[in-house]
Every structure is written in structure tokens, then in C-alpha cells.
Write a protein that holds these residues in place. Structure first.
Motif, PDB file in Angstrom:
ATOM      1  N   GLN A 277      49.517  37.549  37.965  1.00  0.00           N
ATOM      2  CA  GLN A 277      50.217  36.345  38.393  1.00  0.00           C
ATOM      3  C   GLN A 277      51.562  36.796  38.957  1.00  0.00           C
ATOM      4  OE1 GLN A 277      50.577  33.629  35.068  1.00  0.00           O
ATOM      5  NE2 GLN A 277      48.602  34.280  34.241  1.00  0.00           N
ATOM      6  N   LEU A 278      51.695  36.743  40.258  1.00  0.00           N
ATOM      7  CA  LEU A 278      52.894  37.219  40.946  1.00  0.00           C
ATOM      8  C   LEU A 278      53.690  36.014  41.427  1.00  0.00           C
ATOM      9  CD1 LEU A 278      54.513  39.584  42.226  1.00  0.00           C
ATOM     10  CD2 LEU A 278      52.968  39.411  44.194  1.00  0.00           C
ATOM     11  N   HIS A 279      54.940  35.925  40.998  1.00  0.00           N
ATOM     12  CA  HIS A 279      55.712  34.736  41.351  1.00  0.00           C
ATOM     13  C   HIS A 279      57.187  35.088  41.476  1.00  0.00           C
ATOM     14  CE1 HIS A 279      57.640  33.904  37.349  1.00  0.00           C
ATOM     15  NE2 HIS A 279      56.710  34.770  36.995  1.00  0.00           N
ATOM     16  N   GLY A 280      57.960  34.136  41.947  1.00  0.00           N
ATOM     17  CA  GLY A 280      59.391  34.332  42.072  1.00  0.00           C
ATOM     18  C   GLY A 280      60.006  33.195  42.856  1.00  0.00           C
TER      19      GLY A 280
ATOM     20  N   ARG B 102      54.177  31.575  44.589  1.00  0.00           N
ATOM     21  CA  ARG B 102      53.246  32.041  43.558  1.00  0.00           C
ATOM     22  C   ARG B 102      51.979  32.574  44.216  1.00  0.00           C
ATOM     23  NH1 ARG B 102      52.962  31.480  38.210  1.00  0.00           N
ATOM     24  NH2 ARG B 102      54.745  30.047  38.234  1.00  0.00           N
ATOM     25  N   PHE B 103      51.483  33.703  43.699  1.00  0.00           N
ATOM     26  CA  PHE B 103      50.229  34.289  44.167  1.00  0.00           C
ATOM     27  C   PHE B 103      49.385  34.702  42.965  1.00  0.00           C
ATOM     28  CE2 PHE B 103      53.154  35.141  47.673  1.00  0.00           C
ATOM     29  CZ  PHE B 103      52.404  34.778  48.774  1.00  0.00           C
ATOM     30  N   ARG B 104      48.076  34.707  43.173  1.00  0.00           N
ATOM     31  CA  ARG B 104      47.157  35.407  42.270  1.00  0.00           C
ATOM     32  C   ARG B 104      46.640  36.614  43.035  1.00  0.00           C
ATOM     33  NH1 ARG B 104      42.415  33.305  38.832  1.00  0.00           N
ATOM     34  NH2 ARG B 104      41.490  32.914  40.864  1.00  0.00           N
ATOM     35  N   THR B 105      46.803  37.780  42.446  1.00  0.00           N
ATOM     36  CA  THR B 105      46.373  38.990  43.128  1.00  0.00           C
ATOM     37  C   THR B 105      45.958  40.017  42.084  1.00  0.00           C
ATOM     38  OG1 THR B 105      46.995  40.593  44.832  1.00  0.00           O
ATOM     39  CG2 THR B 105      48.738  39.903  43.307  1.00  0.00           C
TER      40      THR B 105
END
Length: 215
Positions: free
Chosen positions: A69-72, A128-131
Motif C-alpha cells: 500500500q503506497l501512499h502519501g 494512493r496506489f496498490r502495487t
């Protein structure tokens, strides 16, 4: 008021520290140096280009690799969120192969990994990304490419690295940033999610845009 066309956009990864009305010298120390767009920005964008890189439209299976879960947030130099910023990411799949047509052995590429995604920030400046957790490939430590574009401004590229990755000290591009404090602005923790059914991690990468008058 400064003419916006005479301003130069600089990006910084804050690591949770906002630029609260700093002097220009302090701001310049906190701003991240640019990282190359690289040769493997997709030469043909996928039809599915949303913010979920784990699931390709029309595919039943998810991508290989450790889920992340990549976010910022995308912020200005005062710490205010920026709306309407286009955030792009791209990276290799779990086998070390890019979406780009010359980015590795096409026969081995994980067709269930989207390879590229984009997200446009709202009023809160969040993305936000899912990777997947990035993996190494010959000559490079694991990393995720980022680009941020504001309306009317040029695209700025940088890269996100994994804190504690043993290959980091040998990566030529990362270590081209000579000052350790600046280099560390690009390196963030990938933290395991407690209680997840499958291996999963979360990473936060805040990006601060600073505006300075052109010289």
C-alpha cells in the motif's frame, strides 16, 4: 507577486517534516534532487492505467510479489495540500521486467502486473496506489519511479527507495546524490502489515513542491 512563468518548481520528499516558512537556504537543503525519468517510462501506456497495479482489468489473477500500500501527500512549501497533481508511478514486476518494450525479456513478464499507474490528487493532496514491493534488476537497487505534474508545469521525476535495502550503497544513481541527508529524503520504510493474510507492506512517500524565483 512573482510571475508563475518565472518560477522554478522543485520537489522534495519531506519524510514527514513539512517546510514551515523556511528560509530559501533551508528550503534548498530539504528539496530533493531530481532523479532521471529513466529509459523505461512506458513507450505505450497500458489501457488499464488506474492506481491499482496489482489487478489488470480482464485478468482473474493478481500480480506476483509482495503487496504494498503506497501512499502519501503532495504538498506545497507551506505544507498545504495540492489539488489536481497528476502522480504517476512505474516499476519492474516481480521478475525484474518493465512494461517498456525494451525493459526485459517479454516472454517472462508477469502479464498480471499493470506496471504503470496514475492518480490525481483531490483537495487533501493525497495519492494512493496498490502495487508490489520493488525488486532489483541488473545494475539497480529496488526502486519505484515517480513523476508529479501540476497543471501548466513541467513533469518532475524522482525515485523512491527502500530503507534498509542492502543494495542501496552500491546503486550508482542513488549515490550520485553525494550529500547523505539529501539521499535519505528518497529512502522510506516499507513496513509489514500486522495480521495480513498474505505478505503485505505499507510505505508513505510525501512529496513537497517548493517554488523559488528564477535567477
Amino acid at each position: 507577486m512573482l510571475d508563475i512563468n518565472r518560477r522554478r518548481i522543485l520537489l522534495a520528499v519531506s519524510g514527514g517534516v513539512l517546510l514551515a516558512s523556511p528560509s530559501l537556504a533551508l528550503a534548498q537543503r530539504l528539496l530533493t534532487p531530481a532523479q532521471t525519468l529513466g529509459p523505461f517510462y512506458p513507450d505505450q501506456l497500458p489501457l488499464d492505467r488506474d492506481n491499482d497495479l496489482l489487478q489488470v482489468e480482464g485478468h482473474a489473477e493478481l500480480a506476483e510479489g509482495i503487496r504494498v500500500q503506497l501512499h502519501g501527500k503532495i504538498l506545497d512549501g507551506r505544507g498545504a495540500p495540492l489539488e489536481g497533481a497528476l502522480v504517476e508511478i512505474w516499476q519492474v514486476d516481480a521478475r525484474g521486467i518493465y512494461l517498456h518494450s525494451r525493459g526485459g525479456d517479454r516472454a517472462r513478464r508477469d502479464s498480471n502486473f499493470q506496471g504503470y499507474g496514475r492518480f490525481t490528487t483531490g483537495g487533501d493532496g493525497r495519492y494512493r496506489f496498490r502495487t508490489i514491493r520493488p525488486v532489483a534488476y541488473p545494475g539497480r537497487t529496488p526502486h519505484i519511479h515517480f513523476a508529479v505534474t501540476l497543471p501548466g508545469q513541467p513533469r518532475f521525476a524522482t525515485q523512491c527507495y527502500i530503507r534498509g535495502e542492502p543494495r542501496n550503497p552500491r546503486d550508482g544513481l542513488l549515490n550520485a546524490i553525494r550529500e547523505p541527508a539529501l539521499r535519505e529524503l528518497l529512502v522510506v520504510p516499507f513496513v509489514p502489515v500486522a495480521g495480513a493474510r498474505q505478505p503485505e507492506q505499507v510505505a508513505r512517500f510525501d512529496i513537497v513542491l517548493g517554488l523559488t524565483p528564477a535567477s
